[in-house]
Design a protein around this motif. Sequence first.
Motif: not given
Length: 129
Positions: A62-78
Amino acid sequence: VQLQASGGGKAQPGESLRLSCSAAGFALASYAVGWFRQASGTERQWVSCIMRDDSTTYYQDSVKGRFTISRDNDKNTVYLQMNSLKPEDTAVYYCSADYLYTSRCGSRDYSGSTRDDYWGKGTLVTVSS
């Protein structure tokens, strides 16, 4: 140990929002992180999850192509970048972290951490014209 989800708000259909899931008290890099959502009157379901890095990500159809998940481990954030929002995306969004080597991130029955302290409090996303 604390996870904090933020970035929710109101948007019109077609607009974008970016959610953040920030960790305190532990290194998020050792954890798979999932975003879940719960619309009024429905059960919570996973939307997207990410393993160690941005190369291993999973999305519900339902969200493919619209949502993108990513992470910044230096900022301890997703992050969850949500584009082309639809009214059916309206829900409370939660993030959860569970240990990389035992996570079921991406599986149909993925349900996040079994520990309450590895869940962030929800952030409300409302998509309406």
